[in-house]
Every structure is written in C-alpha cells, then in structure tokens.
Design a protein around this motif. Structure first.
Motif, PDB file in Angstrom:
ATOM      1  N   GLU A   1       4.215  11.914  -7.393  1.00 50.65           N
ATOM      2  CA  GLU A   1       5.393  11.340  -6.749  1.00 50.65           C
ATOM      3  C   GLU A   1       4.989  10.446  -5.584  1.00 50.65           C
ATOM      4  OE1 GLU A   1       7.946  14.172  -4.812  1.00 50.65           O
ATOM      5  OE2 GLU A   1       6.291  15.201  -3.809  1.00 50.65           O
ATOM      6  N   LEU A   2       5.810   9.421  -5.365  1.00 47.55           N
ATOM      7  CA  LEU A   2       5.585   8.531  -4.239  1.00 47.55           C
ATOM      8  C   LEU A   2       5.990   9.233  -2.953  1.00 47.55           C
ATOM      9  CD1 LEU A   2       4.870   5.712  -3.119  1.00 47.55           C
ATOM     10  CD2 LEU A   2       7.273   5.088  -3.500  1.00 47.55           C
TER      11      LEU A   2
ATOM     12  N   SER B   1      11.847  13.971   1.105  1.00 44.79           N
ATOM     13  CA  SER B   1      11.227  15.232   1.496  1.00 44.79           C
ATOM     14  C   SER B   1      10.288  15.113   2.689  1.00 44.79           C
ATOM     15  CB  SER B   1      10.470  15.841   0.308  1.00 44.79           C
ATOM     16  OG  SER B   1       9.468  14.942  -0.147  1.00 44.79           O
ATOM     17  N   VAL B   2       9.880  13.887   3.022  1.00 41.55           N
ATOM     18  CA  VAL B   2       8.923  13.723   4.126  1.00 41.55           C
ATOM     19  C   VAL B   2       9.480  12.881   5.273  1.00 41.55           C
ATOM     20  CG1 VAL B   2       7.021  13.916   2.481  1.00 41.55           C
ATOM     21  CG2 VAL B   2       7.777  11.643   3.233  1.00 41.55           C
TER      22      VAL B   2
ATOM     23  N   MET C   1       0.854  -1.189   0.000  1.00 43.92           N
ATOM     24  CA  MET C   1       0.000   0.000   0.000  1.00 43.92           C
ATOM     25  C   MET C   1       0.888   1.237   0.000  1.00 43.92           C
ATOM     26  SD  MET C   1      -3.066  -1.354   0.189  1.00 43.92           S
ATOM     27  CE  MET C   1      -4.141   0.021   0.629  1.00 43.92           C
ATOM     28  N   GLY C   2       0.364   2.324  -0.548  1.00 48.88           N
ATOM     29  CA  GLY C   2       1.186   3.526  -0.590  1.00 48.88           C
ATOM     30  C   GLY C   2       0.375   4.786  -0.748  1.00 48.88           C
ATOM     31  N   TRP C   3       1.078   5.886  -0.633  1.00 46.40           N
ATOM     32  CA  TRP C   3       0.507   7.212  -0.859  1.00 46.40           C
ATOM     33  C   TRP C   3       1.382   7.959  -1.855  1.00 46.40           C
ATOM     34  CZ3 TRP C   3      -4.087   8.848   1.158  1.00 46.40           C
ATOM     35  CH2 TRP C   3      -4.621   8.118   2.240  1.00 46.40           C
ATOM     36  N   PHE C   4       0.742   8.485  -2.870  1.00 44.48           N
ATOM     37  CA  PHE C   4       1.372   9.389  -3.817  1.00 44.48           C
ATOM     38  C   PHE C   4       0.764  10.774  -3.619  1.00 44.48           C
ATOM     39  CE2 PHE C   4       3.758   7.143  -7.275  1.00 44.48           C
ATOM     40  CZ  PHE C   4       3.663   5.855  -6.785  1.00 44.48           C
ATOM     41  N   ARG C   5       1.419  11.770  -4.175  1.00 36.04           N
ATOM     42  CA  ARG C   5       0.832  13.102  -4.214  1.00 36.04           C
ATOM     43  C   ARG C   5       1.179  13.778  -5.525  1.00 36.04           C
ATOM     44  NH1 ARG C   5       4.503  16.172   0.430  1.00 36.04           N
ATOM     45  NH2 ARG C   5       6.445  16.311  -0.794  1.00 36.04           N
ATOM     46  N   GLN C   6       0.316  14.727  -5.884  1.00 39.49           N
ATOM     47  CA  GLN C   6       0.558  15.499  -7.096  1.00 39.49           C
ATOM     48  C   GLN C   6       0.180  16.943  -6.856  1.00 39.49           C
ATOM     49  OE1 GLN C   6      -1.356  14.036 -10.691  1.00 39.49           O
ATOM     50  NE2 GLN C   6       0.189  15.050 -11.955  1.00 39.49           N
TER      51      GLN C   6
END
Length: 118
Positions: free
Chosen positions: A46-47, A62-63, A34-39
């Motif tokens: 990006e992952l 970055s996080v 499972m994962g989270w990306f953002r745009q």
C-alpha cells in the motif's frame, strides 16, 4: 543503472519514532515523483506517502498526522519521518519513484523492515 537504497528501519516500541531514508542514484530525480509503500505479512502493498517534484504531498489516511515525507537538499534523497508508531505500522517499507507522465511507479528499492512492538 537506477538504484533506490533505503535505510533507517529497525525495531521500535509503540509510540516511538523512526526516520527512513532513500538514496537514489543512476540519474537525476529532480523531476520525479517519490514515494513510500509498505507491505505487511499477508497484506497487499500500500502507498503510505508520496511527494511530487514540486513538493506536494499525499498520505494514506492511516498515517496522516504521524508521518511526514520530505525531499532532501540533495536532489536524489527522500525521507519518511514516522512518529507515534503503532504495531500496525509493522511492515517492509519500500522507496519508489516515477518518471514525469508515468502512470505508475517505475523504480523500487529492496525495502527496509520496520517492526513496532507493543
């Protein structure tokens, strides 16, 4: 039918926190990554963070130290705890999952907006 539904987005001031949730349905995700990306506007998706079925985690540089990904007690939930938020964290955040052995992410949610004001 597989569905991933995100919740928990919103507007927060810089330095604040948010917790995103993702509820998956349609099959058992016990063995899925499972994962989270953002745009962000004008940028590529990006992952942000990922977690394997065994609990190993990966974070974007970055996080690191600010975000934490975890799986819920229910097999089909995943969370993203976001602390010390920065304006550059502003983006649409997507929950995603991949089948065992798959080379990419197979299922995607519709996304939830996170806005960090300065």
């Amino acid at each position: 039918q597989v569905q991933l539904v995100e919740s928990g987005g919103g507007v927060v001031q810089a330095g604040g926190s948010l917790r995103l949730s993702c509820a998956a349905s349609g099959r058992t995700f016990r063995n899925f990554g499972m994962g989270w990306f953002r745009q962000a506007p004008g940028k590529e998706r990006e992952l942000v963070a990922a977690i394997t079925s065994g609990g190993s985690t990966h974070y974007a540089d970055s996080v690191k130290g600010r975000f934490t990904i975890s799986r819920g007690n229910a097999e089909n939930t995943v969370y993203l705890q976001m602390n010390s938020l920065k304006p550059e964290d502003t983006a649409v955040y997507y929950c995603t999952s991949h089948r065992p052995g798959s080379s990419w992410w197979d299922y995607w949610g519709q996304g939830t907006q996170v806005t960090v004001s300065s």
